[in-house]
Design a protein around this motif. Structure first.
Motif, PDB file in Angstrom:
ATOM      1  N   GLU A  53      11.473  -8.000   1.508  1.00 18.22           N
ATOM      2  CA  GLU A  53      12.558  -8.182   2.490  1.00 18.22           C
ATOM      3  C   GLU A  53      11.639  -8.885   3.556  1.00 18.22           C
ATOM      4  N   ILE A  54      10.321  -8.502   3.693  1.00 20.75           N
ATOM      5  CA  ILE A  54       9.398  -9.139   4.786  1.00 20.75           C
ATOM      6  C   ILE A  54       9.368 -10.527   4.535  1.00 20.75           C
ATOM      7  N   THR A  55       9.176 -10.767   3.220  1.00 23.82           N
ATOM      8  CA  THR A  55       9.059 -12.255   2.819  1.00 23.82           C
ATOM      9  C   THR A  55      10.373 -13.082   3.273  1.00 23.82           C
ATOM     10  N   LEU A  56      11.507 -12.741   3.060  1.00 20.89           N
ATOM     11  CA  LEU A  56      12.735 -13.069   3.344  1.00 20.89           C
ATOM     12  C   LEU A  56      12.789 -13.482   5.034  1.00 20.89           C
ATOM     13  N   MET A  78       5.972  -6.502  12.043  1.00 21.44           N
ATOM     14  CA  MET A  78       6.398  -6.714  10.673  1.00 21.44           C
ATOM     15  C   MET A  78       4.958  -7.044   9.919  1.00 21.44           C
ATOM     16  N   LEU A  79       4.043  -8.120  10.366  1.00 21.56           N
ATOM     17  CA  LEU A  79       3.119  -8.271  10.052  1.00 21.56           C
ATOM     18  C   LEU A  79       1.982  -7.192   9.897  1.00 21.56           C
ATOM     19  N   ASP A  80       2.150  -6.293  10.702  1.00 21.53           N
ATOM     20  CA  ASP A  80       1.156  -5.107  10.688  1.00 21.53           C
ATOM     21  C   ASP A  80       1.688  -4.063   9.467  1.00 21.53           C
ATOM     22  N   GLU A  87      -3.347  -3.793   1.347  1.00 19.24           N
ATOM     23  CA  GLU A  87      -4.462  -3.316   1.420  1.00 19.24           C
ATOM     24  C   GLU A  87      -4.872  -2.912  -0.063  1.00 19.24           C
ATOM     25  N   SER A  88      -3.818  -2.659  -0.860  1.00 18.27           N
ATOM     26  CA  SER A  88      -3.993  -2.647  -2.375  1.00 18.27           C
ATOM     27  C   SER A  88      -3.935  -4.054  -2.837  1.00 18.27           C
ATOM     28  N   ILE A  89      -5.190  -3.952  -3.820  1.00 16.33           N
ATOM     29  CA  ILE A  89      -5.346  -5.380  -4.390  1.00 16.33           C
ATOM     30  C   ILE A  89      -4.256  -5.766  -5.247  1.00 16.33           C
ATOM     31  N   ALA A 117      -2.741 -14.956  15.341  1.00 21.04           N
ATOM     32  CA  ALA A 117      -3.921 -14.021  15.057  1.00 21.04           C
ATOM     33  C   ALA A 117      -3.722 -13.106  13.950  1.00 21.04           C
ATOM     34  N   LYS A 118      -2.285 -12.499  14.015  1.00 20.43           N
ATOM     35  CA  LYS A 118      -2.288 -11.477  13.290  1.00 20.43           C
ATOM     36  C   LYS A 118      -2.118 -11.778  11.873  1.00 20.43           C
ATOM     37  N   ALA A 119      -1.375 -13.029  11.603  1.00 20.78           N
ATOM     38  CA  ALA A 119      -1.284 -13.690  10.376  1.00 20.78           C
ATOM     39  C   ALA A 119      -2.563 -13.808   9.663  1.00 20.78           C
TER      40      ALA A 119
END
Length: 388
Positions: A53-56, A78-80, A87-89, A117-119
């Motif tokens: 969903e974030i990718t969309l 959203m980036l947060d 954080e999971s590999i 910066a967040k990206a």
């Protein structure tokens, strides 16, 4: 997710009722099992679905999002969330497979500095200690926008975050280091050292230290770009971490071997000597507490002085230098010889049993007054009683 949040109280009561030992253990009823699974699943996020969903959203053009009322602050939030997921590999590596890595790198070119910066922060999390994601970002040409932001972004925070991402991307990544060198990365590092932003300077010094340690041939690039003079200026910084980073960088350059001999800093030797003497004077005036905090700085000053001028610094003569290893806790060789009687007796009560051929002493007891003298047999009887 449930609107009112997790029913933690209900789950807790259910768990206690089935694990407090008041009822015999047994198989869960089908009704209990179904209730428990529904309660847990109601609070479980499908991470991959959420990342899709974030990718969309990230794939949606910026102007379309603005028309829909999506603000830069919303994108940051959203980036947060995305950063938490990656954080999971495994999730970090999955971001590419679901199509989210490329649009994330696209946000490095966003018109809003905070989003850029967040990206970069999210990229840092993805590639940190993750060779697979490092490779994926390199293949997606992610280093290019990072170097661009690092070297020329008008916002110093965006530049600093881009530098952090670069540091994580090229660490233990030889193709990344080579690409950074070819992208004129050392020139950007030189510019970062001349910045007035302390955080930016610290990150630049840390990366320089890593790069020069990994490849001593890069010391030639650093010398040609004038790093020694810039670092000598930073030795007088008010920030302790910047001073230490500058001293560490100068020490690496001074130790660089060239044609079989130790490379010197040439015409700047006298200036360096004066700067180091100033730091020695400053350290000499420190309180005991401040001396502890400046321990590493003192070691670097002494090592650099010794390397450049073939003699120890005056910090040693003044007793103000703690060399590496000298502050280690000494081995405890005496305590076993001075072990408190009660502890020794309690630790090995079997050794205190009476024998017909040895005279035993009672352990030291604390009471209201001196105890009357006891015979050997009384002491022995007392101990036999205590041992039981």
């Amino acid at each position: 997710m449930a609107k009112d949040g997790p029913n933690w109280e209900g789950l807790l009561k259910w768990s206690l009722a089935h694990s407090d030992g008041t009822r015999p253990t047994g198989n869960l009823s089908e009704e209990d099992r179904r209730w428990f699974m529904e309660a847990v699943q109601a609070q479980t996020i499908d991470v991959v679905k959420r990342m899709k969903e974030i990718t969309l959203v990230m794939q949606t053009p910026e102007n379309v999002l603005e028309e829909q009322g999506v603000t830069p602050a919303d994108i940051e939030d959203m980036l947060d969330e995305l950063q938490e997921h990656v954080e999971s590999i495994d999730m970090a590596n999955d971001l590419h497979s679901i199509g989210g890595l490329v649009p994330l790198l696209g946000y490095l070119k966003n018109s809003h500095a905070n989003v850029r910066a967040k990206a970069a922060e999210v990229v840092t999390t993805i590639v940190q200690n993750n060779p697979r994601s490092q490779q994926l970002v390199m293949e997606a040409n992610g280093l290019e926008p990072l170097v661009s932001n690092f070297s020329s972004d008008p916002d110093v925070n965006a530049r600093t975050k881009a530098l952090g991402a670069i540091s994580s991307l090229i660490r233990h990544n030889k193709p990344g280091v080579n690409a950074f060198r070819l992208a004129n990365g050392y020139a950007a590092l030189r510019d970062a050292l001349t910045s007035e932003n302390v955080r930016f300077q610290r990150k630049a010094l840390n990366l320089i230290h890593y790069l020069l340690n990994e490849n001593s041939a890069d010391c030639n690039i650093a010398n040609e770009l004038g790093f020694p003079r810039i670092m000598m200026h930073l030795v007088s910084s008010e920030d302790a971490d910047v001073r230490e980073g500058a001293l560490r960088g100068l020490l690496g350059l001074a130790r660089d071997k060239k044609d079989g001999t130790t490379s010197r800093l040439g015409e700047d030797d006298e200036k360096l000597k004066q700067l180091l003497q100033d730091r020695i004077n400053g350290i000499s005036l420190m309180s005991a507490e401040d001396l502890g905090a400046a321990r590493e700085e003192g070691q670097l000053v002494d090592s650099l002085w010794d390397t450049c001028f073939n003699e120890p610094s005056s910090l040693r003569g003044k007793g103000l230098l703690v060399l590496p290893g000298e502050d280690a806790t000494p081995p405890d060789v005496a305590s076993k010889h001075f072990e408190p009687p009660l502890r020794a007796w309690a630790a090995n009560p079997s050794s205190n049993k009476d024998s017909s051929s040895e005279k035993k002493e009672a352990p030291l007891l604390i009471g209201s007054g001196p105890a009357p003298a006891a015979t050997d047999s009384q002491v022995s009887s007392s101990r036999e009683g205590q041992s039981h």
